[in-house]
Motif scaffolding. Structure first.
Motif, PDB file in Angstrom:
ATOM      1  N   MET A 196       0.773  -1.355  -0.123  1.00 12.07           N
ATOM      2  CA  MET A 196       0.018  -0.020  -0.128  1.00 12.07           C
ATOM      3  C   MET A 196       0.949   1.331   0.158  1.00 12.07           C
ATOM      4  N   SER A 197       1.976   1.258   0.853  1.00  8.49           N
ATOM      5  CA  SER A 197       2.663   2.563   0.678  1.00  8.49           C
ATOM      6  C   SER A 197       3.385   2.644  -0.624  1.00  8.49           C
ATOM      7  N   THR A 198       3.935   1.418  -1.187  1.00  7.99           N
ATOM      8  CA  THR A 198       4.639   1.691  -2.533  1.00  7.99           C
ATOM      9  C   THR A 198       3.709   1.973  -3.611  1.00  7.99           C
ATOM     10  N   GLU A 199       2.088   1.728  -3.499  1.00 14.27           N
ATOM     11  CA  GLU A 199       1.253   2.265  -4.486  1.00 14.27           C
ATOM     12  C   GLU A 199       0.866   3.776  -4.256  1.00 14.27           C
ATOM     13  N   SER A 200       0.982   4.015  -2.799  1.00  9.02           N
ATOM     14  CA  SER A 200       0.891   5.487  -2.510  1.00  9.02           C
ATOM     15  C   SER A 200       1.984   6.380  -3.165  1.00  9.02           C
ATOM     16  N   SER A 201       3.227   5.826  -2.949  1.00  2.00           N
ATOM     17  CA  SER A 201       4.420   6.712  -3.437  1.00  2.00           C
ATOM     18  C   SER A 201       4.518   6.735  -4.941  1.00  2.00           C
ATOM     19  N   PHE A 202       4.067   5.670  -5.691  1.00  3.76           N
ATOM     20  CA  PHE A 202       4.031   5.923  -7.111  1.00  3.76           C
ATOM     21  C   PHE A 202       2.929   6.723  -7.608  1.00  3.76           C
ATOM     22  N   LYS A 203       1.877   6.856  -6.786  1.00  2.00           N
ATOM     23  CA  LYS A 203       0.571   7.864  -6.955  1.00  2.00           C
ATOM     24  C   LYS A 203       1.402   9.343  -7.184  1.00  2.00           C
ATOM     25  N   ASP A 204       1.979   9.421  -5.993  1.00  2.00           N
ATOM     26  CA  ASP A 204       2.619  10.616  -5.436  1.00  2.00           C
ATOM     27  C   ASP A 204       3.676  11.187  -6.695  1.00  2.00           C
ATOM     28  N   ALA A 205       4.568  10.258  -7.017  1.00  2.00           N
ATOM     29  CA  ALA A 205       5.635  10.526  -8.081  1.00  2.00           C
ATOM     30  C   ALA A 205       4.816  10.808  -9.030  1.00  2.00           C
ATOM     31  N   PHE A 206       3.771  10.037  -9.717  1.00  2.00           N
ATOM     32  CA  PHE A 206       3.281  10.283 -11.024  1.00  2.00           C
ATOM     33  C   PHE A 206       2.438  11.651 -10.968  1.00  2.00           C
ATOM     34  N   GLY A 207       1.707  11.916  -9.819  1.00  2.00           N
ATOM     35  CA  GLY A 207       1.200  13.141  -9.608  1.00  2.00           C
ATOM     36  C   GLY A 207       2.053  14.401  -9.908  1.00  2.00           C
ATOM     37  N   LYS A 208       3.318  14.190  -9.507  1.00  2.00           N
ATOM     38  CA  LYS A 208       4.343  15.425  -9.489  1.00  2.00           C
ATOM     39  C   LYS A 208       4.659  15.313 -11.030  1.00  2.00           C
ATOM     40  N   TYR A 209       4.859  14.336 -11.573  1.00  2.00           N
ATOM     41  CA  TYR A 209       5.112  14.361 -13.123  1.00  2.00           C
ATOM     42  C   TYR A 209       4.158  14.808 -13.876  1.00  2.00           C
TER      43      TYR A 209
END
Length: 283
Positions: free
Chosen positions: A39-52
């Motif tokens: 769940m934390s990995t999915e959240s970090s990916f979402k945050d990263a792609f949101g920044k991109y």
């Protein structure tokens, strides 16, 4: 039969019974931790792609603003070039003074917008968006400089004029050598039109100076362009530059060879025959 049945029953009773499967407490904790990590990995990916996504949206918005600013620079730089073409031997100072003021207005009002959008950023990513405006600005600035002094405005002088428009705390926008050379190639077309106009206005000496100037530019660029990496646009403009140079040379050559035809145009008070090259005779 009875004996065999009893033997099988006895073996069945003596066989060890399977123990019920129990989950070890550590195994449950590991599964729970794995789910948390997932769940934390999915959240970090979402945050990263949101920044991109936010970065790309901002870049696209900036590109649209840069394209608009580049169009404004192009349009107003063309007006400066048109103003210079109004020059004649009777109003040279007046026309060039007006052109210089118009160029300063382009720098302060329109180039400043471009500089503010691009300073402190990776402006090379947006080169295709602002390059046309920069080329036209270089063309207008070098055109004015030549008509005023007969010399070439170099890249360092242009970049120095843009420095006051930048914020000292940010990396300033500096024009690249390729954009400068592309604008310089376009300059030769305007010089060709100016040379033809000066001949028709009775200033062949000015046209000859233009011819020598264009020859020098073409000679120097013909040595540089073959070694340039991104030179497809430049090679195309070199062909156009050669045609402009030939037109100027042909016009100047015609004045020298067939000068008698141009004598009234050049201000001679003596009537002459363009067929005989001597004074008109009475029949």
């Amino acid at each position: 039969m009875l004996y065999c049945a009893r033997s099988l029953h006895r073996i069945f009773l003596m066989a060890p019974k399977p123990k019920p499967h129990r989950l070890h407490p550590g195994t449950a904790l590991q599964s729970s931790a794995k789910r948390v990590r997932t769940m934390s990995t999915e959240s970090s990916f979402k945050d990263a792609f949101g920044k991109y996504a936010e970065y790309l949206n901002d870049l696209n918005d900036k590109r649209e603003r840069v394209v608009k600013a580049s169009r404004d620079v192009t349009m107003n730089s063309k007006k400066v070039i048109f103003q210079v073409h109004r020059i004649s031997k009777y109003n040279k100072e007046e026309v060039l003074e007006k052109a210089e003021k118009d160029l300063a207005a382009v720098t302060d009002q329109y180039m400043s917008r471009l500089v503010k959008e691009l300073q402190g950023t990776d402006f090379w990513k947006l080169r295709r968006a602002y390059s046309p405006g920069v080329q036209e600005y270089v063309e207008a600035a070098t055109f004015c400089k030549f008509c005023q002094t007969g010399t070439l405005l170099n890249l360092d002088e242009i970049n120095a004029s843009l420095l006051p428009l930048s914020d000292p705390s940010l990396e300033p926008l500096q024009l690249k050598i390729l954009d400068y050379l592309l604008g310089l190639a376009d300059l030769t077309g305007e010089l060709m039109r100016l040379a033809i106009g000066r001949i028709s206005d009775g200033e062949p000496e000015f046209a000859e100076r233009i011819c020598k100037f264009v020859r020098e530019i073409y000679r120097e660029l013909s040595l540089i362009v073959p070694h340039m990496d991104d030179s497809s646009d430049m090679k195309t403009k070199m062909d156009t530059m050669l045609q402009s140079m030939l037109k100027i040379e042909n016009a100047c050559f015609s004045v020298h060879v067939r000068g008698s035809e141009y004598m009234p145009l050049l201000g001679s008070s003596e009537p002459s025959s363009f067929l005989l090259g001597v004074s008109d005779i009475e029949l």
